[in-house]
Design a protein around this motif. Structure first.
Motif, PDB file in Angstrom:
ATOM      1  N   GLU A   1      46.458 131.663 -33.406  1.00  0.00           N
ATOM      2  CA  GLU A   1      47.763 132.198 -33.812  1.00  0.00           C
ATOM      3  C   GLU A   1      48.350 131.429 -34.985  1.00  0.00           C
ATOM      4  OE1 GLU A   1      50.342 132.320 -30.477  1.00  0.00           O
ATOM      5  OE2 GLU A   1      49.181 133.846 -29.399  1.00  0.00           O
ATOM      6  N   GLY A   2      47.853 130.233 -35.214  1.00  0.00           N
ATOM      7  CA  GLY A   2      48.428 129.405 -36.263  1.00  0.00           C
ATOM      8  C   GLY A   2      47.455 129.185 -37.399  1.00  0.00           C
ATOM      9  N   GLU A   3      47.550 128.006 -37.984  1.00  0.00           N
ATOM     10  CA  GLU A   3      46.713 127.648 -39.122  1.00  0.00           C
ATOM     11  C   GLU A   3      45.336 127.224 -38.646  1.00  0.00           C
ATOM     12  OE1 GLU A   3      48.065 125.172 -42.861  1.00  0.00           O
ATOM     13  OE2 GLU A   3      47.279 123.785 -41.348  1.00  0.00           O
ATOM     14  N   ILE A   4      44.319 127.585 -39.399  1.00  0.00           N
ATOM     15  CA  ILE A   4      42.981 127.053 -39.181  1.00  0.00           C
ATOM     16  C   ILE A   4      42.645 126.124 -40.346  1.00  0.00           C
ATOM     17  CG2 ILE A   4      42.237 129.081 -37.887  1.00  0.00           C
ATOM     18  CD1 ILE A   4      40.567 129.863 -40.400  1.00  0.00           C
ATOM     19  N   ALA A   5      41.667 125.258 -40.133  1.00  0.00           N
ATOM     20  CA  ALA A   5      41.259 124.324 -41.184  1.00  0.00           C
ATOM     21  C   ALA A   5      39.765 124.481 -41.434  1.00  0.00           C
ATOM     22  CB  ALA A   5      41.576 122.883 -40.784  1.00  0.00           C
ATOM     23  N   ILE A   6      39.377 124.338 -42.693  1.00  0.00           N
ATOM     24  CA  ILE A   6      37.975 124.310 -43.070  1.00  0.00           C
ATOM     25  C   ILE A   6      37.773 123.131 -44.017  1.00  0.00           C
ATOM     26  CG2 ILE A   6      37.712 126.794 -42.795  1.00  0.00           C
ATOM     27  CD1 ILE A   6      37.725 127.044 -45.870  1.00  0.00           C
ATOM     28  N   THR A   7      36.550 122.673 -44.112  1.00  0.00           N
ATOM     29  CA  THR A   7      36.234 121.659 -45.116  1.00  0.00           C
ATOM     30  C   THR A   7      35.107 122.186 -45.982  1.00  0.00           C
ATOM     31  OG1 THR A   7      35.535 119.379 -45.517  1.00  0.00           O
ATOM     32  CG2 THR A   7      34.749 120.390 -43.497  1.00  0.00           C
ATOM     33  N   ILE A   8      35.223 121.971 -47.293  1.00  0.00           N
ATOM     34  CA  ILE A   8      34.245 122.511 -48.229  1.00  0.00           C
ATOM     35  C   ILE A   8      33.783 121.410 -49.176  1.00  0.00           C
ATOM     36  CG2 ILE A   8      35.288 124.792 -48.060  1.00  0.00           C
ATOM     37  CD1 ILE A   8      36.422 124.462 -50.821  1.00  0.00           C
ATOM     38  N   PRO A   9      32.593 121.572 -49.755  1.00  0.00           N
ATOM     39  CA  PRO A   9      32.056 120.534 -50.631  1.00  0.00           C
ATOM     40  C   PRO A   9      32.554 120.668 -52.058  1.00  0.00           C
ATOM     41  CG  PRO A   9      30.426 122.259 -50.350  1.00  0.00           C
ATOM     42  CD  PRO A   9      31.626 122.658 -49.527  1.00  0.00           C
ATOM     43  N   GLY A  10      32.306 119.620 -52.828  1.00  0.00           N
ATOM     44  CA  GLY A  10      32.533 119.679 -54.265  1.00  0.00           C
ATOM     45  C   GLY A  10      31.245 120.061 -54.966  1.00  0.00           C
ATOM     46  N   GLY A  11      31.113 119.597 -56.195  1.00  0.00           N
ATOM     47  CA  GLY A  11      29.936 119.966 -56.963  1.00  0.00           C
ATOM     48  C   GLY A  11      30.079 121.352 -57.559  1.00  0.00           C
ATOM     49  N   SER A  12      29.020 121.848 -58.155  1.00  0.00           N
ATOM     50  CA  SER A  12      29.089 123.121 -58.875  1.00  0.00           C
ATOM     51  C   SER A  12      28.839 124.337 -57.995  1.00  0.00           C
ATOM     52  CB  SER A  12      28.070 123.116 -60.017  1.00  0.00           C
ATOM     53  OG  SER A  12      26.754 122.900 -59.502  1.00  0.00           O
ATOM     54  N   THR A  13      28.129 124.174 -56.876  1.00  0.00           N
ATOM     55  CA  THR A  13      27.704 125.329 -56.084  1.00  0.00           C
ATOM     56  C   THR A  13      28.853 126.122 -55.465  1.00  0.00           C
ATOM     57  OG1 THR A  13      25.573 124.301 -55.592  1.00  0.00           O
ATOM     58  CG2 THR A  13      26.293 126.043 -54.100  1.00  0.00           C
ATOM     59  N   PRO A  14      29.899 125.492 -54.884  1.00  0.00           N
ATOM     60  CA  PRO A  14      30.892 126.280 -54.145  1.00  0.00           C
ATOM     61  C   PRO A  14      31.757 127.201 -54.997  1.00  0.00           C
ATOM     62  CG  PRO A  14      30.993 123.958 -53.540  1.00  0.00           C
ATOM     63  CD  PRO A  14      30.144 124.050 -54.751  1.00  0.00           C
ATOM     64  N   PHE A  15      31.996 126.869 -56.253  1.00  0.00           N
ATOM     65  CA  PHE A  15      33.074 127.548 -56.960  1.00  0.00           C
ATOM     66  C   PHE A  15      32.767 128.992 -57.344  1.00  0.00           C
ATOM     67  CE2 PHE A  15      34.017 123.093 -56.983  1.00  0.00           C
ATOM     68  CZ  PHE A  15      35.338 123.114 -56.537  1.00  0.00           C
ATOM     69  N   PRO A  16      31.549 129.354 -57.721  1.00  0.00           N
ATOM     70  CA  PRO A  16      31.261 130.786 -57.881  1.00  0.00           C
ATOM     71  C   PRO A  16      31.376 131.558 -56.559  1.00  0.00           C
ATOM     72  CG  PRO A  16      29.626 129.462 -59.033  1.00  0.00           C
ATOM     73  CD  PRO A  16      30.430 128.516 -58.206  1.00  0.00           C
ATOM     74  N   ILE A  17      31.035 130.898 -55.456  1.00  0.00           N
ATOM     75  CA  ILE A  17      31.175 131.532 -54.140  1.00  0.00           C
ATOM     76  C   ILE A  17      32.653 131.722 -53.816  1.00  0.00           C
ATOM     77  CG2 ILE A  17      30.685 131.280 -51.669  1.00  0.00           C
ATOM     78  CD1 ILE A  17      28.234 129.549 -52.543  1.00  0.00           C
ATOM     79  N   LEU A  18      33.475 130.703 -54.095  1.00  0.00           N
ATOM     80  CA  LEU A  18      34.913 130.819 -53.862  1.00  0.00           C
ATOM     81  C   LEU A  18      35.525 131.913 -54.734  1.00  0.00           C
ATOM     82  CD1 LEU A  18      35.936 127.059 -53.576  1.00  0.00           C
ATOM     83  CD2 LEU A  18      35.646 128.713 -51.717  1.00  0.00           C
TER      84      LEU A  18
ATOM     85  N   LEU B   1      28.886 122.326 -46.071  1.00  0.00           N
ATOM     86  CA  LEU B   1      28.295 121.143 -46.685  1.00  0.00           C
ATOM     87  C   LEU B   1      27.264 121.522 -47.734  1.00  0.00           C
ATOM     88  CD1 LEU B   1      27.690 119.127 -43.414  1.00  0.00           C
ATOM     89  CD2 LEU B   1      29.182 118.381 -45.269  1.00  0.00           C
ATOM     90  N   GLY B   2      27.164 120.702 -48.740  1.00  0.00           N
ATOM     91  CA  GLY B   2      26.008 120.703 -49.609  1.00  0.00           C
ATOM     92  C   GLY B   2      25.111 119.537 -49.204  1.00  0.00           C
ATOM     93  N   MET B   3      24.025 119.364 -49.918  1.00  0.00           N
ATOM     94  CA  MET B   3      23.134 118.240 -49.654  1.00  0.00           C
ATOM     95  C   MET B   3      22.458 117.844 -50.952  1.00  0.00           C
ATOM     96  SD  MET B   3      19.625 118.003 -47.440  1.00  0.00           S
ATOM     97  CE  MET B   3      18.749 118.505 -48.925  1.00  0.00           C
ATOM     98  N   GLY B   4      22.361 116.546 -51.184  1.00  0.00           N
ATOM     99  CA  GLY B   4      21.653 116.050 -52.349  1.00  0.00           C
ATOM    100  C   GLY B   4      20.170 115.928 -52.080  1.00  0.00           C
ATOM    101  N   ALA B   5      19.399 115.784 -53.137  1.00  0.00           N
ATOM    102  CA  ALA B   5      17.949 115.634 -52.985  1.00  0.00           C
ATOM    103  C   ALA B   5      17.578 114.362 -52.234  1.00  0.00           C
ATOM    104  CB  ALA B   5      17.282 115.658 -54.359  1.00  0.00           C
TER     105      ALA B   5
END
Length: 203
Positions: free
Chosen positions: A28-45, A108-112
């Protein structure tokens, strides 16, 4: 573990929209998510911005951030703010006294090298870390972002209803697959071994 091969940004955004709609419907209220940085998320967002979501009920935390000003190009929270605050989301900057919530989704993302968030191998992250947030310095420092970091710890990342990975490249996929099989002890393997919730990986 669900692995979805060859998904484009639009398909991942559709999955995210469905997941967030479900979480919003269960609360009923606010939900929270956590997202990564880097280049991958922003076209998806950007693709997700076209979906009809009640962003005013979503708090967004970066999984980690570089210790720089928010207007610095390397700031994760600065880029997340620019992408999601215009939609109405509440974007939360990491701070050493912050108390991470329970997340509806940990993305999450993951590095090599098998790092997740800013939990690099040299930081020896523990699944029973008593802290939810740590200041860390990767070693070696990535040349594209040579900064100390604040990062959610493995317990904070696992305090979530679901885990999502988005990764591109055969080298990362090989590290991830080996982590699933328990063939190494890199940070991603530690997290996956302790995970109790559904894990979805887009490659």
């Amino acid at each position: 573990m669900t692995i979805i091969e060859g998904a484009d940004d639009s398909a991942i955004a559709a999955w995210l929209a469905e997941r967030l709609e479900q979480a919003l419907g269960e609360s009923e209220g606010e939900i929270a998510i956590t997202i990564p940085g880097g280049s991958t998320p922003f076209p998806i967002l950007a693709a997700l911005a076209d979906r009809d979501l009640d962003w005013s009920r979503i708090a967004v935390w970066p999984g980690d951030d570089r210790i720089v000003a928010e207007d610095h190009p390397a700031s994760n929270v600065g880029r997340i703010r620019a992408a999601l605050e215009p939609l109405g989301a509440r974007v939360v900057a990491l701070a050493e006294d912050a108390v991470p919530p329970h997340f509806a989704l940990t993305w999450l993302g993951m590095g090599a090298d098998g790092h997740i968030a800013s939990l690099f191998p040299n930081t020896d992250p523990q699944v029973d870390d008593p802290q939810m947030l740590r200041q860390l310095v990767p070693d070696p420092l990535p040349p594209e972002a040579p900064f100390a970091r604040l990062s959610l710890t493995i317990p904070a990342l696992l305090n979530s209803d679901a885990l999502l990975f988005v990764m591109r490249g055969a080298d990362k996929r090989a590290v991830f697959d080996a982590a699933i099989r328990g063939e190494h002890d890199l940070p991603v393997a530690r997290l996956l071994a302790a995970a109790h919730q559904p894990v979805t990986c887009f490659t």
